[in-house]
Write a protein that holds these residues in place. Structure first.
Motif, PDB file in Angstrom:
ATOM      1  N   LEU A   5       1.112  -1.576   0.115  1.00 27.57           N
ATOM      2  CA  LEU A   5      -0.085  -0.023   0.524  1.00 27.57           C
ATOM      3  C   LEU A   5       0.853   1.063  -0.198  1.00 27.57           C
ATOM      4  O   LEU A   5       1.698   1.431   0.787  1.00 27.57           O
ATOM      5  CB  LEU A   5      -0.750   0.268   1.060  1.00 27.57           C
ATOM      6  N   THR A   6       0.048   2.558  -0.336  1.00 26.39           N
ATOM      7  CA  THR A   6       1.109   3.489  -0.501  1.00 26.39           C
ATOM      8  C   THR A   6       1.089   4.358   0.794  1.00 26.39           C
ATOM      9  O   THR A   6      -0.096   3.968   1.172  1.00 26.39           O
ATOM     10  CB  THR A   6       0.604   4.280  -1.879  1.00 26.39           C
ATOM     11  N   SER A   7       1.423   5.214   0.625  1.00 24.27           N
ATOM     12  CA  SER A   7       0.865   6.025   2.182  1.00 24.27           C
ATOM     13  C   SER A   7       0.043   6.753   1.637  1.00 24.27           C
ATOM     14  O   SER A   7      -1.423   6.575   2.779  1.00 24.27           O
ATOM     15  CB  SER A   7       2.023   7.377   2.703  1.00 24.27           C
ATOM     16  N   ASP A   9      -2.860   5.233   0.098  1.00 24.19           N
ATOM     17  CA  ASP A   9      -3.983   4.326   0.351  1.00 24.19           C
ATOM     18  C   ASP A   9      -3.941   4.333   2.351  1.00 24.19           C
ATOM     19  O   ASP A   9      -4.728   3.511   2.191  1.00 24.19           O
ATOM     20  CB  ASP A   9      -3.301   2.517   0.069  1.00 24.19           C
ATOM     21  N   ARG A  10      -3.168   4.241   2.771  1.00 25.15           N
ATOM     22  CA  ARG A  10      -3.330   3.997   3.809  1.00 25.15           C
ATOM     23  C   ARG A  10      -3.367   5.418   5.189  1.00 25.15           C
ATOM     24  O   ARG A  10      -4.126   4.755   5.972  1.00 25.15           O
ATOM     25  CB  ARG A  10      -1.316   3.073   4.995  1.00 25.15           C
ATOM     26  N   ALA A  13      -7.401   3.906   4.994  1.00 31.67           N
ATOM     27  CA  ALA A  13      -7.569   3.165   5.069  1.00 31.67           C
ATOM     28  C   ALA A  13      -8.013   3.327   6.781  1.00 31.67           C
ATOM     29  O   ALA A  13      -8.478   3.424   6.901  1.00 31.67           O
ATOM     30  CB  ALA A  13      -6.373   2.059   5.018  1.00 31.67           C
ATOM     31  N   LEU A  14      -6.761   4.358   7.147  1.00 31.02           N
ATOM     32  CA  LEU A  14      -7.234   4.506   8.773  1.00 31.02           C
ATOM     33  C   LEU A  14      -8.612   5.958   9.123  1.00 31.02           C
ATOM     34  O   LEU A  14      -9.139   6.035   9.692  1.00 31.02           O
ATOM     35  CB  LEU A  14      -5.289   5.190   8.843  1.00 31.02           C
TER      36      LEU A  14
END
Length: 99
Positions: A5-7, A9-10, A13-14
């Motif tokens: 995951l890219t930053s 994407d993370r 998600a968070l």
């Protein structure tokens, strides 16, 4: 193997996880308040109030959070949807019969 995951994407998600947790905390608070209304209305303990809310939810095929929202508003507005009121009264009578 899945791509890492890219930053971005993370972070997305968070952010979604935080939003879900906020909704859960809010729903939990409303359910707790509704339990208090049921405790006062039916003169039952918290465990029985929880069971009554679950039963109303199941018998009306309505999410517990929505039932709780109706019940929390009931003392203020003096009105419950007919289906919810009927299911609530039936659940209260059933809980009294099982005591």
């Amino acid at each position: 193997m899945p791509e890492p995951l890219t930053s971005a994407d993370r972070i997305a998600a968070l952010e979604e996880e935080v939003a879900q947790l906020r909704r859960a905390v809010t729903a939990h608070a409303v359910v707790d308040q509704a339990m208090g209304v049921v405790v006062a209305y039916a003169r039952v303990g918290p465990d029985t109030a929880w069971e009554i809310l679950r039963e109303v939810s199941q018998h009306t095929n309505t999410k517990l959070r929505e039932i709780a929202e109706h019940i929390v508003q009931w003392p203020r507005c003096g009105w419950l949807p007919q289906e919810v009121r009927g299911a609530l009264d039936t659940a209260v009578l059933r809980s009294r019969a099982s005591r």
